[in-house]
Design a protein around this motif. Structure first.
Motif, short mmCIF file in Angstrom:
data_model
loop_
_atom_site.label_atom_id
_atom_site.label_comp_id
_atom_site.label_asym_id
_atom_site.label_seq_id
_atom_site.Cartn_x
_atom_site.Cartn_y
_atom_site.Cartn_z
N LEU A 12 -2.03 19.78 56.53
CA LEU A 12 -2.18 18.35 56.80
C LEU A 12 -2.95 17.65 55.68
O LEU A 12 -2.63 16.52 55.31
CB LEU A 12 -2.86 18.12 58.14
N ALA A 13 -3.95 18.32 55.13
CA ALA A 13 -4.71 17.75 54.02
C ALA A 13 -3.84 17.57 52.79
O ALA A 13 -3.93 16.55 52.09
CB ALA A 13 -5.91 18.63 53.70
N ILE A 14 -2.97 18.53 52.52
CA ILE A 14 -2.06 18.43 51.38
C ILE A 14 -1.08 17.29 51.59
O ILE A 14 -0.83 16.50 50.67
CB ILE A 14 -1.32 19.76 51.15
N ILE A 15 -0.52 17.17 52.79
CA ILE A 15 0.40 16.07 53.08
C ILE A 15 -0.30 14.73 52.89
O ILE A 15 0.24 13.83 52.26
CB ILE A 15 0.97 16.18 54.52
N GLY A 16 -1.51 14.62 53.38
CA GLY A 16 -2.28 13.38 53.22
C GLY A 16 -2.56 13.07 51.76
O GLY A 16 -2.46 11.92 51.33
N GLY A 17 -2.89 14.09 50.99
CA GLY A 17 -3.15 13.90 49.56
C GLY A 17 -1.91 13.45 48.81
O GLY A 17 -1.98 12.56 47.95
#
Length: 59
Positions: A12-17
């Protein structure tokens, strides 16, 4: 599947980034075509429950 469950927060952090970086790039370009593409991507992520329309990630 176990790997996905163990690393869900990281995913989820990668998608957000990625969405954040894409949003910055879209704002810097003069054309409107890329704005539409990003809007469609955000709409798909929102439908999947991975991204809120206000820009925050879900848990």
């Amino acid at each position: 599947m176990d790997w996905i469950m163990q690393h869900w927060k990281d995913i989820l952090a990668i998608i957000g980034g990625v969405v954040t970086v894409c949003s910055i790039i879209v704002k810097l370009t003069p054309t409107q075509k890329d704005d539409g593409v990003l809007a469609k991507i955000i709409k798909i992520l929102s439908a999947l429950g991975l991204f809120n329309p206000d820009g925050s990630m879900t848990k």
